[in-house]
Design an enzyme around this catalytic site. Structure first.
Site, PDB file in Angstrom:
ATOM      1  N   ASN A 132      80.234  60.823  74.649  1.00  0.00           N
ATOM      2  CA  ASN A 132      79.638  62.096  75.039  1.00  0.00           C
ATOM      3  C   ASN A 132      78.600  61.999  76.149  1.00  0.00           C
ATOM      4  OD1 ASN A 132      78.472  64.888  74.387  1.00  0.00           O
ATOM      5  ND2 ASN A 132      76.774  63.535  73.842  1.00  0.00           N
TER       6      ASN A 132
ATOM      7  N   TYR B 225      81.446  66.098  89.230  1.00  0.00           N
ATOM      8  CA  TYR B 225      81.402  66.413  87.795  1.00  0.00           C
ATOM      9  C   TYR B 225      82.745  66.987  87.337  1.00  0.00           C
ATOM     10  CZ  TYR B 225      79.762  68.467  83.387  1.00  0.00           C
ATOM     11  OH  TYR B 225      79.599  68.790  82.057  1.00  0.00           O
TER      12      TYR B 225
HETATM   13  N1  LIG Z   1      75.213  71.280  78.435  1.00  0.00           N
HETATM   14  C1  LIG Z   1      76.313  71.906  78.845  1.00  0.00           C
HETATM   15  O1  LIG Z   1      76.297  73.085  79.213  1.00  0.00           O
HETATM   16  C2  LIG Z   1      77.627  71.139  78.844  1.00  0.00           C
HETATM   17  C3  LIG Z   1      78.824  71.853  79.032  1.00  0.00           C
HETATM   18  C4  LIG Z   1      80.027  71.152  79.044  1.00  0.00           C
HETATM   19  C5  LIG Z   1      80.017  69.775  78.871  1.00  0.00           C
HETATM   20  N2  LIG Z   1      78.834  69.110  78.700  1.00  0.00           N
HETATM   21  C6  LIG Z   1      78.884  67.679  78.533  1.00  0.00           C
HETATM   22  O2  LIG Z   1      78.359  67.339  77.257  1.00  0.00           O
HETATM   23  C7  LIG Z   1      77.813  66.021  77.281  1.00  0.00           C
HETATM   24  C8  LIG Z   1      76.408  66.048  76.726  1.00  0.00           C
HETATM   25  O3  LIG Z   1      75.659  66.983  77.463  1.00  0.00           O
HETATM   26  P1  LIG Z   1      74.195  67.480  77.039  1.00  0.00           P
HETATM   27  O4  LIG Z   1      74.103  68.904  77.452  1.00  0.00           O
HETATM   28  O5  LIG Z   1      73.893  67.097  75.639  1.00  0.00           O
HETATM   29  O6  LIG Z   1      73.348  66.624  78.100  1.00  0.00           O
HETATM   30  P2  LIG Z   1      71.936  65.889  77.941  1.00  0.00           P
HETATM   31  O7  LIG Z   1      71.471  65.606  79.322  1.00  0.00           O
HETATM   32  O8  LIG Z   1      71.040  66.663  77.018  1.00  0.00           O
HETATM   33  O9  LIG Z   1      72.339  64.509  77.217  1.00  0.00           O
HETATM   34  C9  LIG Z   1      73.024  63.485  77.865  1.00  0.00           C
HETATM   35  C10 LIG Z   1      72.532  62.165  77.287  1.00  0.00           C
HETATM   36  O10 LIG Z   1      73.264  61.105  77.918  1.00  0.00           O
HETATM   37  C11 LIG Z   1      72.372  60.041  78.178  1.00  0.00           C
HETATM   38  N3  LIG Z   1      72.866  59.213  79.277  1.00  0.00           N
HETATM   39  C12 LIG Z   1      72.940  59.518  80.596  1.00  0.00           C
HETATM   40  N4  LIG Z   1      73.409  58.468  81.293  1.00  0.00           N
HETATM   41  C13 LIG Z   1      73.651  57.478  80.384  1.00  0.00           C
HETATM   42  C14 LIG Z   1      74.126  56.138  80.494  1.00  0.00           C
HETATM   43  N5  LIG Z   1      74.475  55.598  81.670  1.00  0.00           N
HETATM   44  N6  LIG Z   1      74.242  55.414  79.363  1.00  0.00           N
HETATM   45  C15 LIG Z   1      73.897  55.941  78.158  1.00  0.00           C
HETATM   46  N7  LIG Z   1      73.429  57.188  77.999  1.00  0.00           N
HETATM   47  C16 LIG Z   1      73.303  57.951  79.105  1.00  0.00           C
HETATM   48  C17 LIG Z   1      71.053  60.718  78.540  1.00  0.00           C
HETATM   49  O11 LIG Z   1      69.951  59.831  78.356  1.00  0.00           O
HETATM   50  C18 LIG Z   1      71.033  61.896  77.564  1.00  0.00           C
HETATM   51  O12 LIG Z   1      70.382  61.578  76.357  1.00  0.00           O
HETATM   52  C19 LIG Z   1      77.921  65.560  78.737  1.00  0.00           C
HETATM   53  O13 LIG Z   1      79.060  64.761  78.894  1.00  0.00           O
HETATM   54  C20 LIG Z   1      78.056  66.862  79.496  1.00  0.00           C
HETATM   55  O14 LIG Z   1      78.715  66.682  80.732  1.00  0.00           O
HETATM   56  C21 LIG Z   1      77.650  69.772  78.673  1.00  0.00           C
END
Ligand SMILES: NC(=O)c1ccc[n+]([C@@H]2O[C@H](COP(=O)([O-])OP(=O)(O)OC[C@H]3O[C@@H](n4cnc5c(N)ncnc54)[C@H](O)[C@@H]3O)[C@@H](O)[C@H]2O)c1
Length: 254
Positions: free
Chosen positions: A85, A153
Site C-alpha cells: 500500500n 502516478y
Molecule cells: N489518499 C487518497 O486519496 C488515495 C486515493 C487512491 C489511492 N491512494 C493510494 O493509497 C496508498 C496509501 O495512501 P495514503 O493516502 O494512506 O497516503 P499517506 O501519504 O498517508 O501514506 C503513505 C505511507 O507510505 C509511506 N512511504 C512512502 N514511501 C515509502 C517507501 N519508500 N518505503 C516505505 N514506506 C513509504 C509513507 O511514509 C506513508 O506513511 C498509496 O498507494 C496511494 O497512492 C490514495
C-alpha cells in the site's frame, strides 16, 4: 468478526492514512500485524497500538522488502495477507508537459517497483503455505482519466492494476488470491488542508462523485479487510473499485 484470527498481515505504508486505518481494522479482526514504513516514529506507534511488530522498510529496496516478509514469517509463522500500500504523490509529478524524468522515475519506483518487490517476496511464503491473499493499492485513476494530471502516478497505478491481474491469474490454483484495490479520493489531512485553501479545487473533483464526498480511510480499510479475508474467496485478479461511484457516473445528483 474474527476473520483474521491466527493470521499474519504485512501492511506497507502502515504509518499513513489508509495503512493505519487498515492496521487497526485487521487487528480488530484478530490479525497479527506487521507494520512496515519508512517513517519509524509513526510506524512504531501504529504497531504498538495494534499489538503488532514494526519493521522499518524502504519498499524500493529489494533487501529491505525480502527481509520484511522473512521477519513476518519468523515472528508469526506465516504470511497470510500482504497489503502492498505504500505510495507517494509528490507535487513535482504533474502534467506531462512539466514533469521531469527524475520525478517520473521516483514515483514509478515507490508506487510500482515496490509492488513488484513486495509480491515477489510475499509469494514464496504463500506458495509454501498453499494460501494467501495479496491486496495491492492502485487507484481509480488507473481506470479513469483526469485533466488534473499526475502523469507518473497514474501510469504507476495502471501498472499496479495490470501486475495484480496477471499475478491473480498465474497463482489462482495455488490458493493465492491477488487483487488491486482502487480507492477514490480519500479524506486525508493533506487533502483537507489543500482543499480548505482552495475550495474551487475541491468542488471541481467533488462534482464527479455520486456520493458527494470523499472516502474515509476506514471505508477503504473495510474493503481491504473484505478482500483479504475468506469472504472474498471467489474474488481474484479483480480491480476492486471503492470510489463512491465515480467510475460509474455520467451525470451526478445535484
Ligand atoms: N489518499 C487518497 O486519496 C488515495 C486515493 C487512491 C489511492 N491512494 C493510494 O493509497 C496508498 C496509501 O495512501 P495514503 O493516502 O494512506 O497516503 P499517506 O501519504 O498517508 O501514506 C503513505 C505511507 O507510505 C509511506 N512511504 C512512502 N514511501 C515509502 C517507501 N519508500 N518505503 C516505505 N514506506 C513509504 C509513507 O511514509 C506513508 O506513511 C498509496 O498507494 C496511494 O497512492 C490514495
Amino acid at each position: 468478526m474474527n476473520r483474521f484470527e491466527g493470521r499474519a498481515a504485512v501492511i506497507t505504508g502502515a504509518a499513513g492514512g489508509i495503512g493505519r486505518a487498515t492496521a487497526r481494522r485487521l487487528a480488530a479482526e484478530g490479525a497479527r500485524v506487521v507494520a512496515a514504513d519508512l517513517d519509524e516514529e509513526a510506524g512504531r506507534a501504529v504497531a504498538e497500538e495494534v499489538g503488532g511488530t514494526f519493521v522499518r522498510t524502504d519498499v524500493t529496496d529489494e533487501e529491505d522488502v525480502e527481509a520484511l516478509f522473512a521477519a513476518a514469517r519468523k515472528a508469526y509463522g506465516s504470511v497470510d495477507v500482504a497489503f502492498n500500500n505504500a505510495g507517494i504523490s509528490p507535487p513535482e509529478d504533474d502534467s506531462i508537459l512539466t514533469t521531469g524524468i527524475d520525478a517520473w522515475r521516483r514515483v514509478q519506483e515507490v508506487n510500482l517497483t515496490s509492488v513488484y518487490l513486495c509480491c515477489k517476496y510475499a509469494l514464496p511464503h504463500m506458495r509454501e503455505q498453499g494460501r494467501g491473499s495479496i491486496v495491492n493499492t492502485a487507484s481509480f485513476v488507473a481506470t479513469m482519466g483526469a485533466a488534473t494530471s499526475q502523469i507518473s502516478y497514474t501510469a504507476s497505478k495502471g501498472g499496479v492494476l495490470a501486475l495484480s491481474r496477471e499475478l491473480g491469474v498465474q497463482f489462482a490454483r495455488e490458493g493465492i488470491r491477488v487483487n488491486a484495490l482502487s480507492p477514490g479520493p480519500v479524506d486525508t489531512p493533506l487533502l483537507r488542508e489543500l482543499f480548505a485553501k482552495d475550495p474551487e479545487r475541491a468542488a471541481r473533483r467533488l462534482v464527479h462523485v455520486p456520493l458527494g464526498r470523499f472516502a474515509a480511510a476506514e471505508e477503504i480499510a473495510a474493503a481491504v479487510a473484505f478482500l483479504a479475508s475468506d469472504d472474498a474467496s471467489f474474488i481474484t485478479a479483480s480491480n476492486f473499485l471503492v470510489d463512491g461511484g465515480i467510475s460509474g457516473a455520467y451525470v451526478t445528483p445535484l
